[in-house]
Design a protein around this motif. Structure first.
Motif, PDB file in Angstrom:
ATOM      1  N   SER A 207      47.845  43.850  28.366  1.00  0.00           N
ATOM      2  CA  SER A 207      47.323  43.363  29.263  1.00  0.00           C
ATOM      3  C   SER A 207      47.838  41.731  29.435  1.00  0.00           C
ATOM      4  CB  SER A 207      45.623  43.241  29.755  1.00  0.00           C
ATOM      5  OG  SER A 207      45.238  42.723  28.207  1.00  0.00           O
ATOM      6  N   CYS A 208      47.743  41.118  28.409  1.00  0.00           N
ATOM      7  CA  CYS A 208      48.217  39.704  28.109  1.00  0.00           C
ATOM      8  C   CYS A 208      49.637  39.712  28.476  1.00  0.00           C
ATOM      9  CB  CYS A 208      48.109  39.135  26.768  1.00  0.00           C
ATOM     10  SG  CYS A 208      46.232  38.669  26.622  1.00  0.00           S
ATOM     11  N   PHE A 209      50.322  40.583  27.923  1.00  0.00           N
ATOM     12  CA  PHE A 209      51.975  40.734  28.163  1.00  0.00           C
ATOM     13  C   PHE A 209      52.372  40.917  29.512  1.00  0.00           C
ATOM     14  CE2 PHE A 209      56.218  43.013  27.918  1.00  0.00           C
ATOM     15  CZ  PHE A 209      56.717  42.002  27.203  1.00  0.00           C
ATOM     16  N   VAL A 210      51.502  41.753  30.163  1.00  0.00           N
ATOM     17  CA  VAL A 210      51.795  42.048  31.780  1.00  0.00           C
ATOM     18  C   VAL A 210      51.398  40.759  32.536  1.00  0.00           C
ATOM     19  CG1 VAL A 210      50.778  43.177  33.703  1.00  0.00           C
ATOM     20  CG2 VAL A 210      51.479  44.523  31.709  1.00  0.00           C
ATOM     21  N   LEU A 211      50.416  39.920  32.307  1.00  0.00           N
ATOM     22  CA  LEU A 211      50.177  38.797  32.943  1.00  0.00           C
ATOM     23  C   LEU A 211      51.439  37.744  32.648  1.00  0.00           C
ATOM     24  CD1 LEU A 211      46.155  38.577  31.952  1.00  0.00           C
ATOM     25  CD2 LEU A 211      47.411  38.833  34.401  1.00  0.00           C
ATOM     26  N   ILE A 212      51.837  37.740  31.468  1.00  0.00           N
ATOM     27  CA  ILE A 212      52.818  36.771  31.206  1.00  0.00           C
ATOM     28  C   ILE A 212      54.135  37.179  31.949  1.00  0.00           C
ATOM     29  CG2 ILE A 212      54.492  36.063  29.385  1.00  0.00           C
ATOM     30  CD1 ILE A 212      52.084  36.316  27.484  1.00  0.00           C
ATOM     31  N   ILE A 213      54.397  38.562  32.133  1.00  0.00           N
ATOM     32  CA  ILE A 213      55.576  38.942  32.851  1.00  0.00           C
ATOM     33  C   ILE A 213      55.527  38.837  34.124  1.00  0.00           C
ATOM     34  CG2 ILE A 213      56.780  41.022  33.162  1.00  0.00           C
ATOM     35  CD1 ILE A 213      57.767  40.055  30.629  1.00  0.00           C
ATOM     36  N   VAL A 214      54.224  38.919  34.854  1.00  0.00           N
ATOM     37  CA  VAL A 214      54.140  38.547  36.066  1.00  0.00           C
ATOM     38  C   VAL A 214      54.219  37.306  36.417  1.00  0.00           C
ATOM     39  CG1 VAL A 214      52.148  38.663  38.081  1.00  0.00           C
ATOM     40  CG2 VAL A 214      52.728  40.758  36.776  1.00  0.00           C
ATOM     41  N   SER A 215      53.853  36.461  35.700  1.00  0.00           N
ATOM     42  CA  SER A 215      53.870  34.902  36.038  1.00  0.00           C
ATOM     43  C   SER A 215      55.146  34.525  35.773  1.00  0.00           C
ATOM     44  CB  SER A 215      53.181  34.267  34.907  1.00  0.00           C
ATOM     45  OG  SER A 215      51.844  34.530  34.819  1.00  0.00           O
ATOM     46  N   TYR A 216      56.101  34.963  35.044  1.00  0.00           N
ATOM     47  CA  TYR A 216      57.634  34.494  35.121  1.00  0.00           C
ATOM     48  C   TYR A 216      58.409  35.162  36.186  1.00  0.00           C
ATOM     49  CZ  TYR A 216      56.778  31.978  30.815  1.00  0.00           C
ATOM     50  OH  TYR A 216      56.287  30.978  29.858  1.00  0.00           O
ATOM     51  N   VAL A 217      57.816  36.376  36.505  1.00  0.00           N
ATOM     52  CA  VAL A 217      58.770  37.130  37.646  1.00  0.00           C
ATOM     53  C   VAL A 217      58.392  36.194  38.892  1.00  0.00           C
ATOM     54  CG1 VAL A 217      58.670  38.987  39.399  1.00  0.00           C
ATOM     55  CG2 VAL A 217      58.671  39.332  36.782  1.00  0.00           C
ATOM     56  N   GLN A 218      57.378  35.797  39.230  1.00  0.00           N
ATOM     57  CA  GLN A 218      56.849  34.804  40.198  1.00  0.00           C
ATOM     58  C   GLN A 218      57.660  33.414  40.010  1.00  0.00           C
ATOM     59  OE1 GLN A 218      55.080  35.305  42.839  1.00  0.00           O
ATOM     60  NE2 GLN A 218      54.742  37.302  42.169  1.00  0.00           N
ATOM     61  N   ILE A 219      57.737  32.933  38.714  1.00  0.00           N
ATOM     62  CA  ILE A 219      58.583  31.842  38.556  1.00  0.00           C
ATOM     63  C   ILE A 219      59.944  31.758  38.891  1.00  0.00           C
ATOM     64  CG2 ILE A 219      59.390  30.249  36.644  1.00  0.00           C
ATOM     65  CD1 ILE A 219      56.436  30.627  35.310  1.00  0.00           C
ATOM     66  N   PHE A 220      60.679  33.065  38.376  1.00  0.00           N
ATOM     67  CA  PHE A 220      62.040  33.175  38.533  1.00  0.00           C
ATOM     68  C   PHE A 220      62.487  33.327  40.022  1.00  0.00           C
ATOM     69  CE2 PHE A 220      62.313  34.280  33.930  1.00  0.00           C
ATOM     70  CZ  PHE A 220      62.865  33.214  33.734  1.00  0.00           C
ATOM     71  N   THR A 221      61.537  34.106  40.736  1.00  0.00           N
ATOM     72  CA  THR A 221      61.632  34.540  42.195  1.00  0.00           C
ATOM     73  C   THR A 221      61.327  33.051  42.921  1.00  0.00           C
ATOM     74  OG1 THR A 221      60.555  36.577  41.892  1.00  0.00           O
ATOM     75  CG2 THR A 221      60.708  35.557  44.191  1.00  0.00           C
ATOM     76  N   THR A 222      60.797  32.197  42.666  1.00  0.00           N
ATOM     77  CA  THR A 222      60.597  30.755  43.274  1.00  0.00           C
ATOM     78  C   THR A 222      61.974  29.962  42.884  1.00  0.00           C
ATOM     79  OG1 THR A 222      58.185  30.916  42.962  1.00  0.00           O
ATOM     80  CG2 THR A 222      59.078  28.710  43.538  1.00  0.00           C
ATOM     81  N   VAL A 223      62.080  29.835  41.691  1.00  0.00           N
ATOM     82  CA  VAL A 223      63.303  29.129  41.355  1.00  0.00           C
ATOM     83  C   VAL A 223      64.591  29.751  41.990  1.00  0.00           C
ATOM     84  CG1 VAL A 223      64.808  28.527  39.302  1.00  0.00           C
ATOM     85  CG2 VAL A 223      62.391  28.443  39.028  1.00  0.00           C
ATOM     86  N   LEU A 224      64.793  30.862  42.317  1.00  0.00           N
ATOM     87  CA  LEU A 224      65.779  31.529  42.915  1.00  0.00           C
ATOM     88  C   LEU A 224      66.151  31.019  44.453  1.00  0.00           C
ATOM     89  CD1 LEU A 224      66.233  35.209  41.464  1.00  0.00           C
ATOM     90  CD2 LEU A 224      67.754  33.379  41.076  1.00  0.00           C
TER      91      LEU A 224
END
Length: 304
Positions: A207-224
């Motif tokens: 659960s923690c790993f999924v939350l972290i991955i989702v957060s970084y997917v959102q981050i990289f999507t925004t940065v791109l």
């Protein structure tokens, strides 16, 4: 009734029976422990003394460093002392303390890593709302929730394992009291306990790993979407090291607890134990200080 003896001590796994290799193990672990001690204390002192670093991100980083200090102090000093004294003993009460504190620091460490991922997400994806979402009260509440969750997890699993009867010997196939290894020594019907521990830790880690991955997917999507090379570099330098630490900690820890206790791989178990209990507290200060200009600038001011 079957004859049962009261367990008073356990024998931890030594890295070698040769005195020279035991001294080598002591020297290597001493170097690792001093590196973790120096790195984390530097981060704590720097953030505490520099008022420019009194922000949510560095507040969580300082807490993570304090947790890492406790985390590595639970296992490494005892292992070093045993190698130096040519001993393998740990008392029953000492093993209880080690299990309780180890689970506590591991759970809180994972909680702070998840909180830091959320902090990065808000800072990059919702910068205009950062001050309102990551205010002082919210930061204290998130830190307190991680600590309370750690106490709950620790009390639950320590009571669970030591409520069982140990009659399968007292030799623990690990350099510290690890729950999967302790399960091998029980003669109680521990099937439900084993399943409970495995399911709980797997759910917590995933659960923690999924939350972290989702957060970084959102981050990289925004940065791109930002045509700024500096912004892309800043996001990568901030997030990628954090992901590496999380991946190492979560994957090795999950493997140690999900692997069936019946599978005996002592050499692999030791390597995995070192990877999730010793390496992260050493890597965290290096990763978060070397790639952070503000931390390096504050360190230079501190050394002057």
């Amino acid at each position: 009734m079957s004859n049962q003896t009261t367990m008073t001590e356990f024998l931890l796994l030594s890295f070698s029976d040769a005195q020279e290799l035991q001294i080598l193990h002591f020297v290597v672990f001493l170097g690792i422990f001093l590196a973790a001690l120096k790195g984390n204390l530097l981060i704590i002192t720097t953030i505490a003394l520099d008022h420019h670093l009194h922000t949510p991100m560095y507040f969580f980083l300082m807490n993570l460093s304090m947790i890492d200090l406790g985390f590595i102090s639970i296992t490494v000093p005892k292992s070093m002392a045993n190698s130096l004294l040519n001993s393998r003993l740990i008392s029953y009460s000492g093993c209880i303390d080690q299990v309780f504190l180890f689970i506590f620091f591991a759970a809180v460490d994972l909680g702070f890593l998840t909180i830091m991922a959320y902090d990065h997400y808000v800072a990059i994806c919702k910068p205009l709302h950062y001050e309102s979402l990551m205010n002082r009260r919210a930061c204290i509440e998130m830190a307190a929730s991680a600590l309370i969750s750690g106490i709950f997890c620790s009390a639950l699993h320590t009571g669970n394992i030591f409520a069982l009867t140990f009659c399968g010997g007292n030799m623990v196939d690990q350099f510290f009291c690890e729950i999967p290894q302790l399960f091998k020594l029980t003669c109680s019907d521990s099937y439900l306990n084993e399943v409970g521990v495995i399911v709980f830790f797997a759910c917590l880690n995933i659960s923690c790993f999924v939350l972290i991955i989702v957060s970084y997917v959102q981050i990289f999507t925004t940065v791109l979407k930002i045509p700024s090379e500096w912004g892309w570099h800043k996001a990568i330098s901030t997030c990628l090291p954090h992901l590496i630490v999380v991946f190492l900690f979560v994957c090795t820890g999950t493997f140690a607890y999900v692997k069936p206790p019946s599978i005996c791989l002592s050499g692999l178990d030791i390597v995995v134990g070192v990877l999730y209990s010793v390496v992260p507290p050493v890597m965290n200060p290096i990763i978060y200080s070397l790639g952070n200009k503000e931390i390096k600038g504050a360190l230079r001011k501190l050394t002057r």
